[in-house]
Design an enzyme around this catalytic site. Structure first.
Site, PDB file in Angstrom:
ATOM      1  N   CYS A 126      -6.239   5.142   7.582  1.00 14.81           N
ATOM      2  CA  CYS A 126      -6.441   3.701   7.745  1.00 14.81           C
ATOM      3  C   CYS A 126      -7.540   3.361   8.733  1.00 14.81           C
ATOM      4  O   CYS A 126      -7.966   2.210   8.814  1.00 14.81           O
ATOM      5  CB  CYS A 126      -5.140   3.033   8.180  1.00 14.81           C
ATOM      6  SG  CYS A 126      -4.519   3.668   9.749  1.00 14.81           S
TER       7      CYS A 126
ATOM      8  N   CYS B 162       0.815  -1.222   0.000  1.00 13.31           N
ATOM      9  CA  CYS B 162       0.000   0.000   0.000  1.00 13.31           C
ATOM     10  C   CYS B 162       0.849   1.272   0.000  1.00 13.31           C
ATOM     11  O   CYS B 162       0.325   2.369   0.213  1.00 13.31           O
ATOM     12  CB  CYS B 162      -0.919   0.018   1.217  1.00 13.31           C
ATOM     13  SG  CYS B 162      -2.109  -1.334   1.235  1.00 13.31           S
TER      14      CYS B 162
END
Length: 242
Positions: free
Chosen positions: A225, A200
């Site tokens: 997140c 990511c």
């Protein structure tokens, strides 16, 4: 002494005061380190001052080797072992079985679910039983953090949250690291100003936002997140002057 040195000196003094106040008035408290540059500054300040603030990191199972190497660097430099909190194996297995190993590329919802399993749930366990937690977030990092305060009321976890470096710039962080020979993630020298899980995170290009390499396939306003969100929204509940 240059103006920059004067500025960093004042920042360090204010940050030390904040950390000392946390240790004095909010014990037990913990510092959530992502092992990034900002977090290494806070780690250095906590450990040099021998403050009773525990340090932990979330080992998601998909971190870069360079990130994991920082754990050894901290132990070698300070004689301190950072506590690791990992996701529940059965939750990871269920996510992968149902969605695939890299389903986080498919949608924001799938990515946030992966973050929930690998980061948010372990964070809850790491914070349990504490009165306050500390982060390395900075206001200048991204648009989602523009309203960041040094001290906040974290209603989601029922505790106070501190962002001691909220006022620091990228230059301030690196001035401190270089001046104090603080160990840091080798990926920072390879174009990674912000580092998360390996699949990511990518290097950024000149002129890009420092968090452009995080979840680069998403819009800038979705790039969190879940660690700093309540009910799916990034909010600042209350600012308290230090």
């Amino acid at each position: 002494m240059t103006d920059t040195s004067k500025d960093i000196g004042a920042l360090v003094e204010a940050t030390n005061a904040t950390l000392a106040r946390i240790a004095r008035d909010f014990s037990p408290a913990v510092f959530a380190s992502s092992l990034a540059a900002e977090d290494m500054v806070i780690t250095d300040l906590i450990l040099k001052a021998k403050l009773p603030i525990g340090i932990f990191s979330l080992e998601t199972g998909r971190l870069h080797a360079e990130t994991l190497a920082v754990l050894d660097a901290v132990k070698a430099t300070y004689g301190y072992e950072i506590a690791l909190f990992r996701p529940q194996p059965e939750a990871v297995e269920a996510y992968v079985a149902q969605n695939g190993l890299n389903a986080f590329y498919d949608s924001v919802e799938m990515r946030r679910e992966c973050c929930r399993v690998r980061k948010v749930e372990p964070l809850g366990r790491a914070l349990a039983g504490n009165k306050a937690w500390v982060t390395g977030q900075r206001r200048a990092q991204s648009t989602t953090r523009a309203e960041l305060h040094v001290e906040e009321d974290d209603a989601a976890h029922g505790m106070t949250k501190f962002n001691p470096l909220a006022d620091w710039s990228e230059e301030d962080v690196w001035n401190y690291i270089r001046a104090n020979k603080v160990p840091y993630n080798a990926l920072h020298d390879q174009g990674y100003p912000s580092i998360g899980c390996e699949p990511c995170t990518r290097a950024v290009q000149p002129g890009e936002d420092v968090r452009a390499g995080r979840w680069w396939w998403e819009n800038p306003d979705s790039k969190e997140c879940g660690l700093h969100m309540v009910d799916g929204k990034l909010i600042r509940i209350k600012s308290v002057a230090a």
